[in-house]
Motif scaffolding. Structure first.
Motif, mmCIF file in Angstrom:
data_model
loop_
_atom_site.group_PDB
_atom_site.id
_atom_site.type_symbol
_atom_site.label_atom_id
_atom_site.label_comp_id
_atom_site.label_asym_id
_atom_site.label_seq_id
_atom_site.Cartn_x
_atom_site.Cartn_y
_atom_site.Cartn_z
ATOM 1 N N GLY A 58 -7.853 -15.673 -12.791
ATOM 2 C CA GLY A 58 -6.465 -15.263 -12.962
ATOM 3 C C GLY A 58 -5.901 -15.545 -14.336
ATOM 4 N N HIS A 59 -6.277 -16.662 -14.934
ATOM 5 C CA HIS A 59 -5.805 -16.970 -16.287
ATOM 6 C C HIS A 59 -6.280 -15.889 -17.257
ATOM 7 C CE1 HIS A 59 -4.277 -20.969 -15.343
ATOM 8 N NE2 HIS A 59 -5.376 -21.172 -14.648
ATOM 9 N N TRP A 60 -7.527 -15.469 -17.102
ATOM 10 C CA TRP A 60 -8.106 -14.429 -17.959
ATOM 11 C C TRP A 60 -7.388 -13.096 -17.754
ATOM 12 C CZ3 TRP A 60 -11.045 -13.807 -22.054
ATOM 13 C CH2 TRP A 60 -11.583 -12.556 -22.316
ATOM 14 N N VAL B 282 -17.116 -21.181 -23.349
ATOM 15 C CA VAL B 282 -17.181 -22.641 -23.350
ATOM 16 C C VAL B 282 -17.467 -23.129 -21.929
ATOM 17 C CG1 VAL B 282 -15.663 -22.923 -25.341
ATOM 18 C CG2 VAL B 282 -14.678 -22.902 -23.035
ATOM 19 N N THR B 283 -17.848 -24.370 -21.837
ATOM 20 C CA THR B 283 -18.166 -24.995 -20.559
ATOM 21 C C THR B 283 -16.961 -24.976 -19.634
ATOM 22 O OG1 THR B 283 -19.752 -26.434 -21.643
ATOM 23 C CG2 THR B 283 -18.907 -27.183 -19.508
ATOM 24 N N GLU B 284 -17.193 -24.635 -18.388
ATOM 25 C CA GLU B 284 -16.152 -24.712 -17.359
ATOM 26 C C GLU B 284 -15.994 -26.170 -16.970
ATOM 27 O OE1 GLU B 284 -13.241 -24.075 -15.133
ATOM 28 O OE2 GLU B 284 -14.223 -22.160 -15.532
ATOM 29 N N ALA B 285 -14.751 -26.638 -16.882
ATOM 30 C CA ALA B 285 -14.516 -28.037 -16.526
ATOM 31 C C ALA B 285 -13.136 -28.180 -15.908
ATOM 32 C CB ALA B 285 -14.619 -28.926 -17.762
ATOM 33 N N ARG C 193 -16.321 -17.993 -18.699
ATOM 34 C CA ARG C 193 -17.301 -17.201 -17.954
ATOM 35 C C ARG C 193 -17.896 -16.126 -18.843
ATOM 36 N NH1 ARG C 193 -14.893 -14.584 -12.975
ATOM 37 N NH2 ARG C 193 -14.921 -16.737 -12.244
ATOM 38 N N ALA C 194 -19.204 -16.116 -18.927
ATOM 39 C CA ALA C 194 -19.896 -15.042 -19.637
ATOM 40 C C ALA C 194 -19.755 -13.757 -18.817
ATOM 41 C CB ALA C 194 -21.370 -15.397 -19.809
ATOM 42 N N GLY C 195 -19.813 -12.635 -19.472
ATOM 43 C CA GLY C 195 -19.757 -11.367 -18.759
ATOM 44 C C GLY C 195 -18.495 -10.561 -19.023
ATOM 45 N N PRO D 233 -9.219 -25.279 -21.137
ATOM 46 C CA PRO D 233 -9.592 -24.852 -22.497
ATOM 47 C C PRO D 233 -8.380 -24.415 -23.319
ATOM 48 C CG PRO D 233 -10.368 -23.252 -20.893
ATOM 49 C CD PRO D 233 -9.861 -24.444 -20.123
ATOM 50 N N GLY D 234 -7.396 -23.870 -22.670
ATOM 51 C CA GLY D 234 -6.177 -23.489 -23.370
ATOM 52 C C GLY D 234 -5.416 -24.695 -23.885
ATOM 53 N N TYR D 235 -5.350 -25.728 -23.072
ATOM 54 C CA TYR D 235 -4.684 -26.957 -23.494
ATOM 55 C C TYR D 235 -5.380 -27.543 -24.721
ATOM 56 C CZ TYR D 235 -3.264 -31.794 -23.702
ATOM 57 O OH TYR D 235 -2.823 -33.009 -24.154
ATOM 58 N N PHE D 236 -6.703 -27.646 -24.656
ATOM 59 C CA PHE D 236 -7.449 -28.187 -25.790
ATOM 60 C C PHE D 236 -7.288 -27.317 -27.038
ATOM 61 C CE2 PHE D 236 -10.559 -30.355 -22.688
ATOM 62 C CZ PHE D 236 -9.841 -31.542 -22.740
#
Length: 164
Positions: free
Chosen positions: A19-21, A66-69, A42-44, A103-106
């Motif tokens: 949803g963020h994407w 980037v890594t999902e976390a 997510r790749a793809g 990832p957005g926060y970082f």
């Protein structure tokens, strides 16, 4: 945010998958003409973004994964932070735009320290209260937005519409 890559307008657009994407993609006309790099977990998504850019007569933007976390995965969060730091150092964006989450926060945290203007658009899914990342993003965002009018306050976030 109008501009083009010839004038050096560099935008880093960051969102977790899902949803963020989707919400970030609904905002993309705002940076038409800029040199855009997308970051997601997510790749793809490359084919989707390239097809959309071609349909609008735009060059295909770069996409980095980037890594999902989540907040419960501390080691993965550290890896994600390091990956984002490298991306930011390589792309040197003038503007960082994100719809969240980690990832957005970082990206905001690091981007602001590198001199980029930063924009946080809190998720439309957070109708009752701001997201945890959105609340933390406040101090790192030059523009802090909510998509729910009743969540806007004089101290922020501001409401400027929604990307339903």
């Amino acid at each position: 945010m109008q501009g083009n890559s010839a004038t050096g307008c560099r935008v880093l657009c960051v969102a977790s998958a899902g949803g963020h994407w989707v919400q970030l993609q609904r905002l993309r006309p705002a940076w038409d003409g800029c040199a855009v790099t997308y970051v997601t977990t997510r790749a793809g998504y490359e084919a989707q973004v390239a097809a959309d850019a071609a349909a609008r007569g735009q060059p295909a933007p770069r996409i980095r994964v980037v890594t999902e976390a989540s907040r419960w995965q501390k080691l993965k969060l550290l890896r994600q932070l390091a990956e984002l730091a490298l991306i930011l150092l390589r792309t040197r964006p003038q503007v960082v735009v994100t719809t969240g989450a980690a990832p957005g926060y970082f990206a905001l945290l690091l981007g602001r320290r590198l001199g980029a203007r930063t924009i946080w658009v809190d998720s439309i899914a957070n109708a009752a209260e701001l997201s945890a990342s959105g609340a933390r993003a406040r101090r790192h965002a030059d523009l802090w937005l909510t998509q729910w009018e009743h969540l806007a306050t004089p101290d922020g976030p501001a409401y400027a519409g929604a990307v339903l």
